[in-house]
Design an enzyme around this catalytic site. Structure first.
Site, PDB file in Angstrom:
ATOM      1  N   LYS A  65      46.724  35.928  43.485  1.00 27.49           N
ATOM      2  CA  LYS A  65      46.557  37.259  44.057  1.00 27.49           C
ATOM      3  C   LYS A  65      45.070  37.570  44.208  1.00 27.49           C
ATOM      4  CE  LYS A  65      46.916  38.991  39.421  1.00 27.49           C
ATOM      5  NZ  LYS A  65      46.621  37.632  38.919  1.00 27.49           N
TER       6      LYS A  65
ATOM      7  N   TYR B  36      37.750  45.766  27.681  1.00 26.85           N
ATOM      8  CA  TYR B  36      39.017  45.263  28.231  1.00 26.85           C
ATOM      9  C   TYR B  36      40.131  46.291  28.041  1.00 26.85           C
ATOM     10  CZ  TYR B  36      43.242  42.525  28.864  1.00 26.85           C
ATOM     11  OH  TYR B  36      44.470  42.082  29.292  1.00 26.85           O
TER      12      TYR B  36
END
Length: 327
Positions: free
Chosen positions: A102, A240
């Protein structure tokens, strides 16, 4: 090409990217049966030989040679975004089923054209959005459908990662770098997963990198026709975060480690209501192995491509870029 319905599907690796060597090929090796790695091609012959030897396959001289290999029925393409479209097209033209990283391409018109090509050829074309094949998200969708948080009002989804090394392909505009193409697909696809593909972009912002010429972070507000909204955030200079929250009329569902869930991780689903909180621990699941199995099943079934959501995502991502630039 005729084949036995239960025989492993011959897979060719076109490009030895990190995600292929670190995640996809180990998952394939750990759960053989659906796919069999037949051949490996790389721009660097030594790399192809190394990866092929590690995973029990043959190294071939280059990408065209891999696409001409009769043992290769399907191809996994983890090349950078700007390089994917021509090789996806070449693979489809060669009669190969395709699993591509992707985003499928860096341009919505190219994505739509490849979807049409695969459909007309009766070939499977999958964008490798692995997280949607994790059971935790189907569990959450069932909770919402059962009214666990009342009527859904809005979604918040974020995917951010720490800064990349200076030579990382995500920082190269010529390779389709940038946070929008690299990371926005996770929260956007989460919004599609819960709301459907028909989403409009109400507004967006992209932060440019001061030196590399790519966007390094962004946010967008999406809206479904029924009025439910989704706020999506993404970035490459952050702590993150891999999370989404579903806010309803009577409660809220939070999912952490949502998009890059390790196979041994036991998901924790948090449900907040006005007077109490519930924590539900789910069984571990391997979305990478699930993706490979379902791709193999689709190939065995003879297609056709299932690309409507990928085409819609490409349209949404392009609209985010357009809205940010207009702003």
């Amino acid at each position: 090409m005729t084949r036995e319905a239960t025989a492993p599907v011959g897979l060719g690796l076109l490009g030895c990217a990190d995600i292929a060597v670190r995640k996809v090929l180990p998952a394939l090796a750990a759960a053989p049966g659906g796919l069999r790695l037949a051949a490996v091609a790389s721009r660097t012959p030594e790399k192809a030989k190394e990866v092929a030897a590690r995973f029990g396959a043959r190294a071939v001289a280059g990408y065209p040679e891999l696409l001409a290999d009769p043992e290769v029925e399907s191809v996994y393409i983890p090349l950078p975004p700007a390089l994917r479209a021509p090789w996806v097209r070449a693979a489809l033209d060669a009669g190969k089923h395709v699993l591509a990283e992707k985003p499928l391409t860096a341009d919505p018109a190219e994505t739509a054209a490849l979807a049409t090509l695969a459909e007309s050829a009766g070939l499977v074309l999958w964008e490798n959005c692995m997280f949607v094949h994790h059971s935790q998200h189907h569990y959450v969708r069932a909770l919402v459908a059962d009214g666990a948080i009342g009527e859904l009002r809005t979604i918040q989804a974020q995917f951010t990662i720490p800064p990349r090394p200076a030579d990382d392909h995500r920082l190269r505009p010529d390779l389709g770098g940038g946070a929008l193409l690299d990371g926005a697909g996770y929260p956007v696809r989460a919004a599609q997963f819960f709301l459907g593909d028909e989403l409009t972009v109400l507004g967006a912002s992209l932060k440019p990198h001061p030196a590399h010429g790519v966007d390094i972070a962004g946010d967008a507000l999406l809206r479904h026709a029924d009025g439910v909204t989704a706020h999506v955030g993404f970035g490459m200079e952050h702590f993150y975060v891999s999370r989404y929250q579903l806010l309803g009329s009577t409660g809220r569902i939070t999912v952490e480690h949502a998009f890059t869930t390790p196979p041994a991780h036991r998901p924790l689903i948090r449900i907040d209501r006005q007077d109490h909180q519930e924590l539900r621990t789910l069984p571990a699941d391997d979305h990478c192995a699930n993706t490979l199995t379902r791709f193999a099943d689709a190939v065995r079934a003879g297609g056709p491509a299932d690309t409507a959501t990928s085409v819609a995502q490409a349209r949404i991502v392009a609209a985010i870029r357009e809205a940010a630039h207009a702003g």
